[in-house]
Design an enzyme around this catalytic site. Structure first.
Site, PDB file in Angstrom:
ATOM      1  N   ASP A   7       0.847  -1.179   0.000  1.00 40.05           N
ATOM      2  CA  ASP A   7       0.000   0.000   0.000  1.00 40.05           C
ATOM      3  C   ASP A   7       0.896   1.247   0.000  1.00 40.05           C
ATOM      4  O   ASP A   7       2.096   1.151   0.275  1.00 40.05           O
ATOM      5  CB  ASP A   7      -0.884  -0.042   1.248  1.00 40.05           C
ATOM      6  CG  ASP A   7      -1.669   1.231   1.478  1.00 40.05           C
ATOM      7  OD1 ASP A   7      -2.330   1.694   0.530  1.00 40.05           O
ATOM      8  OD2 ASP A   7      -1.625   1.766   2.602  1.00 40.05           O
ATOM      9  N   ASP A 235      -2.098  -1.151   5.818  1.00 39.95           N
ATOM     10  CA  ASP A 235      -2.417  -0.544   7.106  1.00 39.95           C
ATOM     11  C   ASP A 235      -3.909  -0.333   7.372  1.00 39.95           C
ATOM     12  O   ASP A 235      -4.287  -0.019   8.484  1.00 39.95           O
ATOM     13  CB  ASP A 235      -1.714   0.811   7.245  1.00 39.95           C
ATOM     14  CG  ASP A 235      -2.382   1.897   6.408  1.00 39.95           C
ATOM     15  OD1 ASP A 235      -2.637   1.661   5.202  1.00 39.95           O
ATOM     16  OD2 ASP A 235      -2.661   2.984   6.952  1.00 39.95           O
TER      17      ASP A 235
END
Length: 313
Positions: A7, A235
């Protein structure tokens, strides 16, 4: 490990929205060893490519939460749009709660009266980066509108009524968690929608087949790479689908609690170059040595421990 996917915001990027030299170095090292490194982000392609270019990196990009997949050379190989009727329902739900929202399309990003909501975005970013000064955050918010090329329009009708424009993602912000929950409730029975979040003050809407996990599975299959040979780092909840299918999943220390509970490992936060730390551990075989075996069997159940514990051992 044959493929590493990460990410961007809250993971690969630091509080300045940059790829640190340490993270860039680790990615290049993995690539030199023949490991594919893929970016998976909620950002649009151009907004995702910018910090990579600035860091001297070239990677395939899964963007808009999996609605699009681009090769290193910029070729688009996957494109999954929302149904226009679903778009109208999302707009109605967001409007009913007076929440600020943006849409990301094949013709760029759009919002209505964005200036009135800059303070909301500033407060959202302050929640993520409490140690960064407000004036710095405000400049970052303004820069975000430029990077995402958000255009201001009076209404979305001309977009939803245009068959030549595809809508890939809605992103809505609110400082009221209850308002976001009510929006989610209004749309929970829309089976063609995926509703996720990249922060506790937003919701993201995509087609049900446009998620990071599906896009990662598509890309890895195209490359002949099995999921057991994939490591994913993230996350937040828009990362859940790719973390769930990866052979090895890594959460940031700043990750949502549900993401940490899903992942095999937790590294430190994004401001500490911990994507680099995770990559280096894989390249050095530190995790394999810890368990005394390679991650080759799909039925291996891995204990939930942290990278910080590995580092201390």
């Amino acid at each position: 490990m044959k493929l590493i996917t990460t990410d961007m915001d809250g993971t690969l990027l630091n509080e300045k929205s940059e790829v640190s030299p340490e993270n860039a170095k680790a990615i290049r090292k993995a690539q030199e060893l023949g490991i594919e490194v893929v970016i998976a982000t909620g950002r649009s392609y151009k907004a995702a490519a910018k910090p990579l270019i600035e860091a001297g990196l070239s990677c395939p990009i899964i963007c808009l939460n999996g609605a699009q997949v681009y090769l290193k050379n910029g070729e688009l190989i996957r494109n999954i749009a929302l149904d226009k009727e679903a778009c109208r329902k999302i707009e109605l739900a967001c409007t009913s709660e007076s929440s600020y929202f943006e849409i990301f399309t094949s013709a760029g990003g759009y919002s209505i009266n964005r200036d009135a909501f800059i303070h909301i975005l500033v407060d959202v970013m302050k929640a993520h980066y409490p140690n960064v000064e407000t004036n710095v955050i405000k400049e970052k918010v303004k820069q975000r509108f430029q990077d995402e090329k958000i255009q201001t329009v009076d209404d979305f009708d001309h977009i939803f009524n245009n068959d030549e424009i595809d809508v890939f993602k809605f992103l809505t912000f609110s400082l009221e968690d209850d308002a976001l929950q009510r929006i989610r409730e209004q749309l929970k029975d829309e089976h063609d929608l995926t509703i996720t979040s990249s922060g506790h003050q937003n919701l993201e809407f995509n087609h049900r087949d446009a998620n990071k996990g599906a896009a990662l599975a598509f890309y890895s299959s195209r490359q002949g790479i099995e999921q057991q040979d994939v490591m994913a780092i993230g996350d937040n909840y828009n990362d859940f689908s790719m973390l769930e299918i990866a052979g090895l999943s890594v959460a940031m220390e700043n990750a949502a609690l549900g993401i940490k509970e899903t992942c095999d490992f937790t590294t430190k936060n994004n401001s500490g170059h911990r994507v680099a730390f995770a990559i280096e551990k894989i390249l050095k075989g530190g995790i394999r040595r810890l368990f005394g075996k390679a991650f080759t069997a799909s039925n291996v159940e891995l204990p939930k421990i942290t990278f910080t514990k590995i580092l201390a051992s």
